[in-house]
Design a protein around this motif. Sequence first.
Motif, PDB file in Angstrom:
ATOM      1  N   THR A  46      12.418   1.618 -36.751  1.00  0.00           N
ATOM      2  CA  THR A  46      11.739   1.407 -35.472  1.00  0.00           C
ATOM      3  C   THR A  46      10.965   0.094 -35.451  1.00  0.00           C
ATOM      4  N   ALA A  47      10.270  -0.202 -36.532  1.00  0.00           N
ATOM      5  CA  ALA A  47       9.472  -1.428 -36.593  1.00  0.00           C
ATOM      6  C   ALA A  47      10.348  -2.667 -36.429  1.00  0.00           C
ATOM      7  N   TYR A  48      11.488  -2.692 -37.090  1.00  0.00           N
ATOM      8  CA  TYR A  48      12.370  -3.855 -37.005  1.00  0.00           C
ATOM      9  C   TYR A  48      13.150  -3.891 -35.699  1.00  0.00           C
ATOM     10  N   LEU A  49      13.430  -2.742 -35.116  1.00  0.00           N
ATOM     11  CA  LEU A  49      14.046  -2.707 -33.799  1.00  0.00           C
ATOM     12  C   LEU A  49      13.128  -3.406 -32.790  1.00  0.00           C
ATOM     13  N   LEU A  50      11.859  -3.050 -32.806  1.00  0.00           N
ATOM     14  CA  LEU A  50      10.905  -3.688 -31.898  1.00  0.00           C
ATOM     15  C   LEU A  50      10.663  -5.157 -32.255  1.00  0.00           C
ATOM     16  N   LEU A  51      10.633  -5.464 -33.542  1.00  0.00           N
ATOM     17  CA  LEU A  51      10.388  -6.834 -33.979  1.00  0.00           C
ATOM     18  C   LEU A  51      11.475  -7.779 -33.488  1.00  0.00           C
ATOM     19  N   VAL A  52      12.726  -7.398 -33.619  1.00  0.00           N
ATOM     20  CA  VAL A  52      13.802  -8.300 -33.203  1.00  0.00           C
ATOM     21  C   VAL A  52      13.826  -8.470 -31.684  1.00  0.00           C
ATOM     22  N   ILE A  53      13.461  -7.436 -30.942  1.00  0.00           N
ATOM     23  CA  ILE A  53      13.369  -7.577 -29.484  1.00  0.00           C
ATOM     24  C   ILE A  53      12.258  -8.553 -29.123  1.00  0.00           C
ATOM     25  N   LEU A  54      11.115  -8.440 -29.794  1.00  0.00           N
ATOM     26  CA  LEU A  54      10.024  -9.386 -29.542  1.00  0.00           C
ATOM     27  C   LEU A  54      10.404 -10.808 -29.939  1.00  0.00           C
ATOM     28  N   ILE A  55      11.070 -10.959 -31.076  1.00  0.00           N
ATOM     29  CA  ILE A  55      11.502 -12.295 -31.498  1.00  0.00           C
ATOM     30  C   ILE A  55      12.418 -12.899 -30.441  1.00  0.00           C
ATOM     31  N   LYS A  56      13.351 -12.130 -29.950  1.00  0.00           N
ATOM     32  CA  LYS A  56      14.301 -12.644 -28.955  1.00  0.00           C
ATOM     33  C   LYS A  56      13.615 -12.955 -27.635  1.00  0.00           C
ATOM     34  N   LYS A  57      12.629 -12.145 -27.237  1.00  0.00           N
ATOM     35  CA  LYS A  57      11.903 -12.416 -25.995  1.00  0.00           C
ATOM     36  C   LYS A  57      11.044 -13.673 -26.113  1.00  0.00           C
ATOM     37  N   VAL A  58      10.394 -13.860 -27.258  1.00  0.00           N
ATOM     38  CA  VAL A  58       9.519 -15.020 -27.443  1.00  0.00           C
ATOM     39  C   VAL A  58      10.340 -16.282 -27.700  1.00  0.00           C
ATOM     40  N   HIS A  59      11.311 -16.171 -28.573  1.00  0.00           N
ATOM     41  CA  HIS A  59      12.160 -17.314 -28.939  1.00  0.00           C
ATOM     42  C   HIS A  59      13.523 -17.130 -28.272  1.00  0.00           C
ATOM     43  N   PHE A  60      13.544 -17.149 -26.947  1.00  0.00           N
ATOM     44  CA  PHE A  60      14.744 -16.792 -26.203  1.00  0.00           C
ATOM     45  C   PHE A  60      15.915 -17.748 -26.417  1.00  0.00           C
ATOM     46  N   ARG A  61      15.657 -18.927 -26.947  1.00  0.00           N
ATOM     47  CA  ARG A  61      16.754 -19.869 -27.193  1.00  0.00           C
ATOM     48  C   ARG A  61      17.489 -19.609 -28.511  1.00  0.00           C
ATOM     49  N   LEU A  62      16.904 -18.798 -29.381  1.00  0.00           N
ATOM     50  CA  LEU A  62      17.575 -18.475 -30.644  1.00  0.00           C
ATOM     51  C   LEU A  62      18.780 -17.582 -30.364  1.00  0.00           C
ATOM     52  N   ASN A  63      19.861 -17.822 -31.095  1.00  0.00           N
ATOM     53  CA  ASN A  63      20.992 -16.913 -30.906  1.00  0.00           C
ATOM     54  C   ASN A  63      20.732 -15.628 -31.703  1.00  0.00           C
ATOM     55  N   TYR A  64      21.557 -14.642 -31.448  1.00  0.00           N
ATOM     56  CA  TYR A  64      21.329 -13.315 -32.014  1.00  0.00           C
ATOM     57  C   TYR A  64      21.443 -13.297 -33.536  1.00  0.00           C
ATOM     58  N   LEU A  65      22.369 -14.051 -34.074  1.00  0.00           N
ATOM     59  CA  LEU A  65      22.537 -14.084 -35.522  1.00  0.00           C
ATOM     60  C   LEU A  65      21.300 -14.655 -36.216  1.00  0.00           C
ATOM     61  N   ILE A  66      20.714 -15.684 -35.651  1.00  0.00           N
ATOM     62  CA  ILE A  66      19.489 -16.274 -36.225  1.00  0.00           C
ATOM     63  C   ILE A  66      18.353 -15.253 -36.196  1.00  0.00           C
ATOM     64  N   CYS A  67      18.246 -14.473 -35.131  1.00  0.00           N
ATOM     65  CA  CYS A  67      17.211 -13.434 -35.052  1.00  0.00           C
ATOM     66  C   CYS A  67      17.406 -12.390 -36.154  1.00  0.00           C
ATOM     67  N   ILE A  68      18.652 -12.016 -36.398  1.00  0.00           N
ATOM     68  CA  ILE A  68      18.946 -11.055 -37.468  1.00  0.00           C
ATOM     69  C   ILE A  68      18.595 -11.647 -38.824  1.00  0.00           C
ATOM     70  N   ILE A  69      18.937 -12.907 -39.039  1.00  0.00           N
ATOM     71  CA  ILE A  69      18.634 -13.575 -40.314  1.00  0.00           C
ATOM     72  C   ILE A  69      17.127 -13.669 -40.532  1.00  0.00           C
ATOM     73  N   ILE A  70      16.371 -14.003 -39.495  1.00  0.00           N
ATOM     74  CA  ILE A  70      14.904 -14.083 -39.602  1.00  0.00           C
ATOM     75  C   ILE A  70      14.333 -12.733 -40.026  1.00  0.00           C
ATOM     76  N   CYS A  71      14.790 -11.649 -39.394  1.00  0.00           N
ATOM     77  CA  CYS A  71      14.298 -10.314 -39.742  1.00  0.00           C
ATOM     78  C   CYS A  71      14.693  -9.925 -41.164  1.00  0.00           C
ATOM     79  N   CYS A  72      15.889 -10.295 -41.582  1.00  0.00           N
ATOM     80  CA  CYS A  72      16.332  -9.978 -42.949  1.00  0.00           C
ATOM     81  C   CYS A  72      15.505 -10.733 -43.987  1.00  0.00           C
ATOM     82  N   ILE A  73      15.205 -11.990 -43.723  1.00  0.00           N
ATOM     83  CA  ILE A  73      14.387 -12.768 -44.654  1.00  0.00           C
ATOM     84  C   ILE A  73      12.973 -12.188 -44.726  1.00  0.00           C
TER      85      ILE A  73
END
Length: 117
Positions: free
Chosen positions: A40-67
């Motif tokens: 749940t925490a990471y589900l919400l985190l990636v949605i927030l990352i994508k909303k704030v950094h809307f220019r990032l593509n989806y793969l980069i958002c996944i990589i950021i969360c994994c790191i």
Amino acid sequence: MRKLLISFYVLYLLILTYFFLTPVQYKVSESIWDKLPHFTAYLLLVILIKKVHFRLNYLICIIICCIYSFFIECIQYLIPNRNFDILDMLANLLGTIVGVMIYYFIINKHFNRNGIK
């Protein structure tokens, strides 16, 4: 509205980091229900990352969360009553992927089609 979203994002990230790195007084149980907060925490985190950094593509958002997940798990190894758990990282990854899918199929498609951002 954007400043409020960024503030919430930073606050959420700080709270997550605090809870993931705080030493606990007892040994954390190793059950499947222990993975639900990670998911749940990471589900919400990636949605927030994508909303704030809307220019990032989806793969980069996944990589950021994994790191972030990897670093948190490595640091937990050094904290009393915490440990490095590959299943936690798997739950984090699954939450991240589901969060990206929710963002793509529901938030992005539905709200942007209706002109809501």
